[in-house]
Design an enzyme around this catalytic site. Structure first.
Site, mmCIF file in Angstrom:
data_model
loop_
_atom_site.group_PDB
_atom_site.id
_atom_site.type_symbol
_atom_site.label_atom_id
_atom_site.label_comp_id
_atom_site.label_asym_id
_atom_site.label_seq_id
_atom_site.Cartn_x
_atom_site.Cartn_y
_atom_site.Cartn_z
ATOM 1 N N LYS A 135 128.617 74.413 -1.669
ATOM 2 C CA LYS A 135 128.413 74.436 -0.109
ATOM 3 C C LYS A 135 126.670 74.735 0.180
ATOM 4 O O LYS A 135 126.738 75.443 1.184
ATOM 5 C CB LYS A 135 129.254 76.362 0.625
ATOM 6 N N ASP A 194 136.853 84.777 -0.879
ATOM 7 C CA ASP A 194 137.001 84.907 0.237
ATOM 8 C C ASP A 194 138.890 84.648 0.546
ATOM 9 O O ASP A 194 139.583 85.255 0.664
ATOM 10 C CB ASP A 194 136.222 84.060 1.036
HETATM 11 C C1 GLC Z 1 133.783 76.875 -2.648
HETATM 12 C C2 GLC Z 1 133.798 77.572 -3.387
HETATM 13 C C3 GLC Z 1 135.377 79.074 -3.145
HETATM 14 C C4 GLC Z 1 135.909 79.393 -1.683
HETATM 15 C C5 GLC Z 1 135.765 78.417 -1.226
HETATM 16 C C6 GLC Z 1 135.756 78.415 0.609
HETATM 17 O O1 GLC Z 1 135.092 75.870 -2.631
HETATM 18 O O2 GLC Z 1 133.318 77.389 -4.360
HETATM 19 O O3 GLC Z 1 134.816 79.732 -4.346
HETATM 20 O O4 GLC Z 1 136.310 79.613 -2.133
HETATM 21 O O5 GLC Z 1 134.705 77.704 -0.831
HETATM 22 O O6 GLC Z 1 134.864 78.875 1.218
#
Ligand code: GLC
Length: 465
Positions: free
Chosen positions: A169, A205
């Site tokens: 991200k 999360d």
């Molecule tokens: C990305 C991260 C993951 C998280 C998701 C939503 O995929 O790698 O850990 O849960 O974003 O925030």
């Protein structure tokens, strides 16, 4: 004259439709994606194939049988999107189990250089924010238990220990990958030296979302995020979690399904726009499934489609503005806003003029078509993933009808006007024999981290007795 105009418009729309038809996914396509996802999930869980699997299926050490829980004040941190949040959460015990209240909170935006500098810079910034929060609420003297929602792929050794596998991200802080994240946080707090914290738990999360919804609905055994990124977790039978010893009960597994596609599983579905988004990203070749669905990328896909239509002379008289030509300018929230337009095109017109464009009515309609195609494909792709998880759970539990609740959070899911409905419908279509409830989580990251910290505190007390 009018007739001629109308004919031109409808032939234009037809040509646009044709270009956009690539975004269409048939049920057969979705089933294909679902089965491939299930195969990768299985490979991720197995010791023998885990290394090479694109979907990592990371054990979280959050188990199905919590040993009771402490009560009191907990500090929650939330890092994983564009903002960093600090929260004070009170956990109490009532007749129906635990309850939580968020008593104080503060949001801090993360400067670009903290995201892409060094790990020390990032964690120093985080502890500076905590220090500021404690100052504001005159709590510097308290050594609170702290739960950390850290939304990236982490290989846990325990609930309070795990290494960051790779950033996702748009984060890129050097010197963090391969290191214990809780250690990085503890070191930064020590470096400051003006407050103390007892870091007791770190969760993804998705996991925090699942836990926070579980306290409302005990059937909640899946957590999902469709926000900046996209991911899900669920309760898996311990006997299938080969990376952790023991066969009793269940453990929550963070699928990290956003990484799906890294071994070519999505190649036949990727369009020219997806390839550009991927190539221009900080992590090319990675997180390909996430790049179709997540809010970090969806707007950019739409922008590239718009530019293609301009080049084909089907939009804005064949001329794009400087702003529209700028990478990242068409944020995903614009997709939500365009699709929220009630039909008079005012909202769409306003967005486009803010881009320095002078759109006609037909331009507005075409922009809406683009947004709808991009966001519908995202919802459908995401459905295939969740259907894969839920069908797997149904198979392993051999229940006639699997009754299950999915806790969900994230800006795309919450703010887009029809993502939810399209998503729910497609998931249900792909999961016969399942009775699914979707539960939107409120403050899931903070409350979930506090709740799991309360459990971790209790366990730590029991061990030390
Ligand atoms: C990305 C991260 C993951 C998280 C998701 C939503 O995929 O790698 O850990 O849960 O974003 O925030």
């Amino acid at each position: 004259m009018l007739d001629h105009r109308a004919r031109m418009d409808s032939s234009k729309k037809e040509k646009v439709e044709q270009i956009l038809s690539e975004f269409q996914l048939r049920e057969g396509d979705l089933k294909k994606v679902m089965r491939r996802m299930q195969k990768e999930m299985d490979r991720g869980l197995k010791l023998e194939t885990h290394q090479e699997a694109s979907v990592k299926m990371l054990p979280t050490y959050v188990r199905s049988t919590p040993e009771g829980s402490e009560v009191g004040d907990f500090l929650s941190l939330d890092l994983g999107g564009t903002n960093f949040r600090v929260m004070l959460v009170k956990v109490g015990e009532g007749e129906e189990g635990q309850w939580t209240v968020k008593t104080k909170h503060q949001m801090y935006s993360i400067p670009e250089d903290a995201m892409t500098g060094t790990a020390e810079m990032l964690f120093d910034y985080i502890s500076e924010c905590i220090s500021d929060f404690l100052d504001k609420h005159q709590m510097k003297h308290k050594k609170l238990p702290l739960g950390f929602t850290f939304s990236f792929p982490v290989r846990h050794e325990d609930i309070d220990k795990g290494i960051l596998l790779n950033w996702t991200k748009g984060f890129k802080a050097s010197g963090a990958e391969g290191n214990n994240v809780v250690g990085l946080l503890r070191d930064a707090i020590k470096r400051r030296g003006d407050f103390e914290m007892d870091v007791v738990a770190m969760v993804n999360d998705t996991v925090a979302t699942m836990i926070s919804c579980y306290y409302e609905d005990h059937r909640c055994e899946v957590g999902m995020i469709v926000g900046t990124g996209c991911n899900a977790c669920y309760m898996e039978e311990m006997q299938n979690v080969e990376l952790v010893e023991g066969n009793e009960g269940r453990m929550c597994v963070n699928t990290e399904w956003g990484a799906f596609g890294a071994s070519g599983e999505l190649d036949e579905f990727l369009l020219e726009y997806d390839r550009v988004v991927d190539e221009m990203s900080l992590n090319p070749g990675q997180q390909l499934y996430e790049k179709i669905i997540g809010g970090k990328y969806m707007g950019e896909i739409a922008r590239l489609v718009l530019l293609k239509l301009v080049n084909e002379n089907l939009l804005f008289n064949g001329e794009a503005s400087e702003k529209l030509k700028t990478k990242g300018s068409f944020e995903t929230r614009f997709i939500s806003q365009v699709e929220s337009d009630p039909g008079d095109r005012k909202q769409i017109y306003n967005i486009l003029t803010s881009f320095g464009l002078l759109p006609s009515a037909i331009d507005c309609d075409i922009v809406r078509m683009v947004c709808e195609r991009v966001s519908t494909r995202a919802a459908q792709m995401c459905s295939a993933g969740l259907a894969g998880v839920i069908n797997r759970m149904r198979d392993s539990r051999s229940e006639e009808i699997l009754k299950i609740t999915v806790g969900v959070d994230g800006s795309v899911y919450k703010l887009h006007p029809s993502f939810k409905d399209r998503f729910h419908a497609t998931v249900r279509q792909l999961t016969p024999g399942c009775d699914i409830t979707f539960l939107q989580s409120e403050e899931g990251s903070g409350r979930g981290a506090a709740l799991i910290s309360a459990v971790a505190c209790k366990m730590a007390c029991m061990i030390s007795q």
